[in-house]
Design an enzyme around this catalytic site. Structure first.
Site, PDB file in Angstrom:
ATOM      1  N   LYS A  65       0.834  -1.198   0.000  1.00 55.82           N
ATOM      2  CA  LYS A  65       0.000   0.000   0.000  1.00 55.82           C
ATOM      3  C   LYS A  65       0.867   1.245   0.000  1.00 55.82           C
ATOM      4  O   LYS A  65       1.994   1.211   0.477  1.00 55.82           O
ATOM      5  CB  LYS A  65      -0.880   0.018   1.269  1.00 55.82           C
TER       6      LYS A  65
ATOM      7  N   ARG B 299     -10.384 -11.481   1.556  1.00 58.60           N
ATOM      8  CA  ARG B 299     -11.189 -12.550   0.970  1.00 58.60           C
ATOM      9  C   ARG B 299     -10.463 -13.893   1.017  1.00 58.60           C
ATOM     10  O   ARG B 299     -11.085 -14.948   1.042  1.00 58.60           O
ATOM     11  CB  ARG B 299     -11.589 -12.160  -0.458  1.00 58.60           C
TER      12      ARG B 299
HETATM   13  N1  BES Z   1      -8.313  -3.696   4.147  1.00 62.52           N
HETATM   14  C1  BES Z   1      -8.381  -3.311   2.795  1.00 62.52           C
HETATM   15  C2  BES Z   1      -9.677  -2.551   2.480  1.00 62.52           C
HETATM   16  C3  BES Z   1      -9.730  -1.122   2.962  1.00 62.52           C
HETATM   17  C4  BES Z   1      -9.002  -0.128   2.347  1.00 62.52           C
HETATM   18  C5  BES Z   1     -10.581  -0.780   3.981  1.00 62.52           C
HETATM   19  C6  BES Z   1      -9.104   1.170   2.778  1.00 62.52           C
HETATM   20  C7  BES Z   1     -10.692   0.522   4.400  1.00 62.52           C
HETATM   21  C8  BES Z   1      -9.956   1.500   3.808  1.00 62.52           C
HETATM   22  C9  BES Z   1      -8.349  -4.526   1.888  1.00 62.52           C
HETATM   23  O1  BES Z   1      -7.558  -5.560   2.338  1.00 62.52           O
HETATM   24  C10 BES Z   1      -7.773  -4.065   0.588  1.00 62.52           C
HETATM   25  O2  BES Z   1      -6.658  -3.684   0.579  1.00 62.52           O
HETATM   26  N2  BES Z   1      -8.580  -4.125  -0.469  1.00 62.52           N
HETATM   27  C11 BES Z   1      -8.150  -3.678  -1.736  1.00 62.52           C
HETATM   28  C12 BES Z   1      -8.689  -4.634  -2.775  1.00 62.52           C
HETATM   29  C13 BES Z   1      -8.130  -4.431  -4.153  1.00 62.52           C
HETATM   30  C14 BES Z   1      -6.670  -4.778  -4.177  1.00 62.52           C
HETATM   31  C15 BES Z   1      -8.908  -5.259  -5.113  1.00 62.52           C
HETATM   32  C16 BES Z   1      -8.706  -2.273  -1.956  1.00 62.52           C
HETATM   33  O3  BES Z   1      -9.839  -2.009  -1.534  1.00 62.52           O
HETATM   34  O4  BES Z   1      -7.990  -1.450  -2.494  1.00 62.52           O
HETATM   35 MN    MN Z   2      -5.556  -5.363   1.745  1.00 60.01          MN
END
Ligand code: BES
Ligand code: MN
Ligand code: ZN
Length: 488
Positions: free
Chosen positions: A274, A348
């Site tokens: 991230k 997931r």
């Molecule tokens: N924990 C995150 C989702 C999230 C992001 C929650 C920001 C709250 C605020 C999750 O694990 C994630 O990183 N999801 C990705 C999925 C994508 C790579 C398809 C996302 O939402 O960017």
């Molecule tokens: Mn994630």
């Protein structure tokens, strides 16, 4: 904090602070009038100065010399019958205003609210009071908790007393559960690890006769074939844990509701790292898990005659020489293979194996709770939880439970048309569906592992915590889940 209800005479009720409503025309309710008389009419005299704002939910604190109340909190209640949302505003505003006193007594139950009885009002008042007194102090060298130790609610007459008491008990338990969830959510990733969560679950079982805990560790996961779950944990030095807490309040023959919480104790994104901006907030990526812990705590307090199993899928998502890489293919416990195109879509991956494991409890329904997608935050902001279900009846039950408590969800589509975005060239499916409808395609992914039972998924990425100045976990959707469980 102690909560209670009684039929009370405001003119005699000794308190550190008495909460009374004042309508748009400066009129008091019966209890307000009685208190005013007991104070020599000082309340009505002060009201004439018009220092209490006209905005609904405006408050004014009066310090008293005469009468049974050390203080009186005036709350502007507007005109006529209140909407439920407006009553919630009053509950919240008054709770915030009294949390600094050692006890408080609320007469807001004398108001009329659309399609809501006094039991509902009592529940909302207790919930608001319980939430207002929470503060994260664990990591402060000088902790000063809020003083409010006792919160009482007025029952307008004896006939309603039992219902008002039940309402208070429900609101208090929802607050207990929410605050447990907030505390776990707010804990930093270096304290709140998967092992920490497993230990918390074991502690809970020690304290409560109706709760038992078991933990599936890395070795057991391996033997169960949880390749998806393991693929997330393997980049971290922290061992994963799949935690099962069972609350047995009902008959052994009654099928349980199984709740599954996403418990990523820190989500760096893994190799699909991230960006640094606000990455600290990924300590909240276990708020789904925190909420099921909250439900357990609330059940332990209320002791209803139902069976509930809470599963927590706990792991840390880190980049390392041992971490999963984009393109890696893993086999889930269900036997389905998954191409990991993005290691940041890790929730997931742990959840799919937890959902397969959930079948072992012969559930009546399974509901997973997860901070699953940033896309859900874009779609709904922080007001609504994203709700998906493979049975409409379950969706409706969860929606109305959320409406009733003010912890709302919004029904999102789970149509077949979305499924094809998960097609992979190399495995049964891939773990991401592309930029469009990110929250929906994540839910579609999970749905493939929940085909054998009635299932719902709550995407709480927007509702689980606040950012900015009042950064912190909200405790949602504990009130919604408790309402759903007790409606049954
Ligand atoms: N924990 C995150 C989702 C999230 C992001 C929650 C920001 C709250 C605020 C999750 O694990 C994630 O990183 N999801 C990705 C999925 C994508 C790579 C398809 C996302 O939402 O960017
Ligand atoms: Mn994630
Ligand atoms: Zn995540």
């Amino acid at each position: 904090m102690q909560f209670s209800a009684k039929v009370s005479e405001a003119g005699k009720q000794r308190t550190a602070c008495t909460i009374i409503p004042v309508d748009a025309k400066n009129r008091l309710t019966a209890s307000g009038t009685a208190l005013d008389e007991a104070c020599g009419g000082v309340i009505s005299k002060l009201l004439k100065r018009n220092d209490l704002g006209s905005r609904l939910g405006a408050t004014q604190l009066l310090s008293m010399i005469e009468g049974p109340a050390e203080r009186v909190l005036l709350v502007r209640s507007g005109e006529g019958i209140l909407s439920q949302a407006d009553f919630r505003k009053l509950a919240k505003a008054s709770a915030e205003a009294v949390k600094g006193f050692k006890d408080a007594f609320s007469y807001l139950t004398e108001l009329e609210v659309t399609e809501a009885d006094t039991a509902w009002q009592a529940q909302q008042l207790a919930l608001a009071a319980g939430l207002a007194t929470y503060k994260f102090t664990r990591c402060l060298s000088d902790a000063k908790p809020h003083p409010l130790a006792k919160f009482q609610v007025h029952a307008p007459d004896r006939k309603q007393l039992k219902a008002v008491k039940d309402g208070v008990a429900m609101g208090a338990a929802q607050a207990t559960g929410s605050n447990v969830a907030r505390e776990l959510g707010n804990l930093p990733g270096n304290i709140c690890t998967p092992t920490y969560l497993a230990n918390q679950a074991k502690e809970l079982a020690k304290k409560h006769a109706k709760i038992t805990t078991s933990v599936v560790d890395a070795k057991k996961m391996q033997s169960l074939g949880m390749g998806a779950f393991m693929s997330v944990a393997k980049g971290s030095d922290e061992p994963p844990a799949l935690i099962a807490m069972q609350y047995k309040g009902g008959k052994a023959s009654e099928k349980p509701v199984v709740l599954v919480g996403k418990g990523i104790t820190f989500d760096t994104g893994g190799i699909s790292l991230k960006p640094g901006q606000a990455m600290d907030e990924m300590k909240f990526d276990m708020c789904g898990a925190a909420s099921v812990f909250g439900v357990m705590a609330a059940l332990a307090e209320l002791q209803p005659a139902i069976n509930v199993v809470c599963l927590v899928a706990a792991a840390e998502n880190m980049p390392s020489g041992r971490a999963s890489k984009p393109g890696d293919i893993v086999t889930s416990m269900s036997g389905k293979t998954i191409e990991i195109l993005n290691t940041d879509a890790e929730g997931r991956l742990v959840l799919c194996d937890a959902l397969t494991y959930a079948a072992k409890f012969k559930p009546e329904v399974v509901i997973d709770v997860a901070t699953l997608t940033g896309a859900c935050v874009i779609a709904l902001g922080n007001h609504a939880t994203g709700l998906y279900a493979n049975k409409d009846e379950l969706a409706q039950a969860l929606l109305s439970a959320g409406e009733r408590t003010g912890d709302r969800a919004w029904h999102m589509p789970l149509w077949d048309e979305y499924q094809s975005s998960l097609d992979s060239n190399f495995a049964d499916m891939q773990n991401i569906g592309g930029r469009e409808a990110g929250s929906v395609t994540a839910a579609c992914f999970l749905s493939r592992f929940a085909e054998d039972y009635t299932w719902a998924h709550l995407d709480i990425a927007g509702s689980a915590w606040n950012s900015g100045g009042n950064k912190g976990a909200t405790g949602r959707p504990v009130p919604l889940l408790m309402q759903y469980l007790l409606n049954k």
